[in-house]
Structures are given as structure tokens and as C-alpha cells.
Motif scaffolding. Structure first.
Motif, mmCIF file in Angstrom:
data_model
loop_
_atom_site.group_PDB
_atom_site.id
_atom_site.type_symbol
_atom_site.label_atom_id
_atom_site.label_comp_id
_atom_site.label_asym_id
_atom_site.label_seq_id
_atom_site.Cartn_x
_atom_site.Cartn_y
_atom_site.Cartn_z
ATOM 1 N N PRO A 1 11.132 -1.306 14.417
ATOM 2 C CA PRO A 1 10.364 -0.629 13.868
ATOM 3 C C PRO A 1 8.919 -1.113 14.043
ATOM 4 O O PRO A 1 8.143 -0.285 14.134
ATOM 5 C CB PRO A 1 10.844 -1.215 12.401
ATOM 6 C CG PRO A 1 12.082 -1.577 12.263
ATOM 7 C CD PRO A 1 12.449 -1.955 13.866
ATOM 8 N N SER A 2 8.725 -2.202 14.489
ATOM 9 C CA SER A 2 7.308 -2.807 14.929
ATOM 10 C C SER A 2 6.753 -2.391 16.440
ATOM 11 O O SER A 2 5.707 -1.775 16.332
ATOM 12 C CB SER A 2 7.036 -4.366 15.043
ATOM 13 O OG SER A 2 8.081 -4.861 16.199
ATOM 14 N N GLU A 3 7.664 -2.045 17.044
ATOM 15 C CA GLU A 3 7.380 -1.317 18.321
ATOM 16 C C GLU A 3 6.940 0.012 18.131
ATOM 17 O O GLU A 3 6.181 0.768 18.815
ATOM 18 C CB GLU A 3 8.440 -1.584 19.364
ATOM 19 C CG GLU A 3 8.640 -2.742 19.991
ATOM 20 C CD GLU A 3 7.000 -3.054 20.839
ATOM 21 O OE1 GLU A 3 6.889 -2.678 21.976
ATOM 22 O OE2 GLU A 3 6.423 -3.899 20.208
ATOM 23 N N ALA A 4 7.942 0.877 17.352
ATOM 24 C CA ALA A 4 7.426 2.183 16.677
ATOM 25 C C ALA A 4 6.223 2.269 16.227
ATOM 26 O O ALA A 4 5.524 3.245 16.583
ATOM 27 C CB ALA A 4 8.685 2.776 16.193
ATOM 28 N N PHE A 5 5.976 1.450 15.397
ATOM 29 C CA PHE A 5 4.534 1.336 14.859
ATOM 30 C C PHE A 5 3.435 1.132 15.755
ATOM 31 O O PHE A 5 2.356 1.731 15.918
ATOM 32 C CB PHE A 5 4.376 0.150 13.883
ATOM 33 C CG PHE A 5 3.174 0.179 13.193
ATOM 34 C CD1 PHE A 5 3.018 1.142 12.116
ATOM 35 C CD2 PHE A 5 2.124 -0.591 13.557
ATOM 36 C CE1 PHE A 5 1.874 1.192 11.183
ATOM 37 C CE2 PHE A 5 0.973 -0.580 12.713
ATOM 38 C CZ PHE A 5 0.622 0.366 11.574
ATOM 39 N N PRO B 1 0.110 6.664 5.348
ATOM 40 C CA PRO B 1 1.128 7.322 5.660
ATOM 41 C C PRO B 1 2.317 6.283 5.819
ATOM 42 O O PRO B 1 2.214 5.434 6.567
ATOM 43 C CB PRO B 1 0.787 8.182 7.106
ATOM 44 C CG PRO B 1 -0.791 8.293 6.772
ATOM 45 C CD PRO B 1 -0.992 7.020 6.188
ATOM 46 N N GLY B 2 3.459 6.677 5.218
ATOM 47 C CA GLY B 2 4.656 5.656 5.132
ATOM 48 C C GLY B 2 4.564 4.663 4.389
ATOM 49 O O GLY B 2 5.611 3.786 4.209
ATOM 50 N N GLY B 3 3.375 3.987 4.093
ATOM 51 C CA GLY B 3 3.084 2.888 3.334
ATOM 52 C C GLY B 3 3.011 1.761 4.333
ATOM 53 O O GLY B 3 3.229 1.823 5.521
ATOM 54 N N THR C 1 6.492 -0.506 2.801
ATOM 55 C CA THR C 1 5.821 -1.351 1.958
ATOM 56 C C THR C 1 6.335 -2.590 1.788
ATOM 57 O O THR C 1 5.971 -3.327 0.937
ATOM 58 C CB THR C 1 5.862 -0.603 0.465
ATOM 59 O OG1 THR C 1 7.369 -0.029 0.475
ATOM 60 C CG2 THR C 1 4.926 0.524 0.403
ATOM 61 N N GLY C 2 7.314 -3.186 2.838
ATOM 62 C CA GLY C 2 7.985 -4.209 2.802
ATOM 63 C C GLY C 2 8.454 -4.968 1.615
ATOM 64 O O GLY C 2 8.287 -5.964 1.069
ATOM 65 N N VAL D 1 0.949 -1.257 -0.009
ATOM 66 C CA VAL D 1 0.136 0.232 -0.006
ATOM 67 C C VAL D 1 0.725 1.264 0.159
ATOM 68 O O VAL D 1 1.731 1.352 0.919
ATOM 69 C CB VAL D 1 -0.978 -0.069 1.379
ATOM 70 C CG1 VAL D 1 -1.901 1.300 1.333
ATOM 71 C CG2 VAL D 1 -1.729 -1.231 1.136
ATOM 72 N N PRO D 2 0.923 1.828 -1.167
ATOM 73 C CA PRO D 2 1.681 3.003 -1.142
ATOM 74 C C PRO D 2 1.709 4.152 -0.013
ATOM 75 O O PRO D 2 0.399 4.463 0.366
ATOM 76 C CB PRO D 2 1.698 3.519 -2.662
ATOM 77 C CG PRO D 2 0.180 3.213 -2.832
ATOM 78 C CD PRO D 2 0.208 1.862 -2.215
#
Length: 239
Positions: free
Chosen positions: A182-186, A28-30, A169-170, A22-23
Motif C-alpha cells: 500500500p505504501s508503494e502504491a501511494f 481522496p481515499g482518506g 484513515t489508519g 482525515v476523512p
């Protein structure tokens, strides 16, 4: 700028990661929605993706095998990105059956589709031929009473659903670098965990499986010491 395209790439023995990005123009951020295809005597798809992405997911699967060869369509819990396209896949794969935990089968799937689901108990094995998948009940981790995961004890792969959800976008299918940060920031921005009192106990249950590959639903799949990474997640959830 060209927007990222759906793709399918191998991440393990007979295991393919399908990813629909998802762009940033839409999120936001993909973001990304991943499905995992296990090619075996009885092929299995883990996650269907949302109904609106069915065409893209189907197109990627058919680069590897015809969709009508699917025998099992599995998912962690009942949510659009987990099983939204389940009826569409069942319509094209007449020999396929839904696979989920017993609670999901009882409260949702037996009513949502006409094909009788394979309702797995905690620790029950699903035999694909070469691959032996073991269902792990994890209610409310990260959310959903019916939540659970499949562990492929043949390859050490944990199909871990929403755990370790990563932003972006992985684009890289499989990584070895840190994904917990990164996952904890999300999660700090959009906390999707139920914070069950049993969360750490269930994380430890998964860690004891000692997975070497984490098949994440959002972001890159990850290779390494899965037990250590899961225990780090458990520590983060305790604070």
C-alpha cells in the motif's frame, strides 16, 4: 456515514499511538496523521501534528498523562505535520525541550522557537528513564537535509516518520500484514522521496537495527521483521 474520530491506543511497551484521521471527504481515499507518546520518567512525544490539529492531539494525550508532564518533543524533520504545533506544546509544557538532529536545530528550530533544542548527533542516546532512544541521521530519506529517526533500543521500536506512508484513515493502530504494498502504491501516485544516491545505504543502516515495531506517521504501526521489510523498501527504491 460517521467520520472517523481521533484516538489513542497502545502499540508497544509504554508507547501510545495518537491518530487523527482525515476523512475521504477532505482527502481522496482518506489519510491519517500519527503522533507517538512514550510514557516514561521523562515522557516524549514524537511528531506534534499540524498546528490546526493541536487541540485534537492534546485531547488524546491527556487521556494518558497531562500535557505539562512532557519533557521532550521530537520529530524527524521540519514540516508542518512533524512539528507545526511545537510552539503550542512548548507553551503548555514548560519543562519540555524540542529534540531533533543537529542540522534541524541549526538551520530551523533554534530560530522557530525560543526553547533551546536538544540537538542530537548520529548515534547519540536520549535517556527517558526506562527507554533508551538512539538518533539516526538519514539525510534526504525520504526528504529533508535534516531528516532522521529515533530508535528505541529498549523495545525495538523505530519511529520511522514518513517511511511506509499508507493511504486511508489508519483505523487499526497496529498491524502485522503487508504495509509495503500500500505504501508503494501511494508513492507511485504522489512520490515524496528525494531519491538520494545514498538512500539504499541509509535504509540498510536502519535495517541493521533490526526493529520489531515500526511507528509510522501515516497509517497503521507495524509489528514484525522490520529488517526484512526495510530491505524490501530499499529494493523497491532501486527500481
Amino acid at each position: 456515514m460517521t467520520e472517523p474520530l481521533a484516538s489513542i491506543q497502545p502499540v508497544g511497551q509504554d508507547i501510545w499511538r495518537i491518530s487523527v484521521p482525515v476523512p475521504p471527504s477532505q482527502f481522496p481515499g482518506g489519510f491519517s496523521f500519527n503522533q507517538y507518546l512514550v510514557v516514561d520518567e521523562r515522557p516524549l512525544l514524537f511528531h506534534t501534528g499540524p498546528k490546526k490539529l493541536f487541540g485534537q492531539v492534546r485531547e488524546q494525550i491527556e487521556k494518558v498523562l497531562p500535557v505539562d508532564q512532557l519533557r521532550y518533543i521530537a520529530f524527524s524533520h521540519v514540516e508542518a505535520d512533524e512539528c507545526g504545533a511545537l510552539p503550542d506544546f512548548l507553551a503548555l509544557a514548560p519543562q519540555a525541550r524540542p529534540v531533533c538532529g543537529r542540522v534541524a536545530a541549526m538551520v530551523s528550530i533554534s530560530d522557530l522557537v525560543d526553547v533551546e533544542p536538544v540537538a542530537l548527533d548520529d548515534g547519540q542516546v536520549l535517556d527517558l528513564g526506562r527507554h533508551q532512544l538512539v538518533w539516526q541521521d538519514t539525510p534526504h530519506l525520504p526528504h529533508g537535509w535534516e531528516c532522521g529517526y529515533l530508535f528505541d533500543r529498549t523495545t525495538g521500536t523505530l519511529f520511522c516518520g514518513d517511511l511506509f506512508t499508507q493511504p486511508g484513515t489508519g483505523d487499526v493502530a497496529l498491524v502485522t500484514h503487508d504495509i509495503l504494498g500500500p505504501s508503494e502504491a501511494f508513492r507511485r501516485e504522489m512520490d515524496y522521496f528525494s531519491h538520494s544516491r545514498d538512500a539504499q545505504t541509509m535504509v540498510e543502516k536502519l535495517a541493521r537495527l533490526e526493529p520489531s515495531l515500526l511507528a509510522c506517521m501515516h497509517g497503521s504501526a507495524w509489528k514484525g521483521d522490520g529488517a526484512a521489510l526495510l530491505r524490501s523498501l530499499g529494493t523497491a527504491l532501486a527500481h
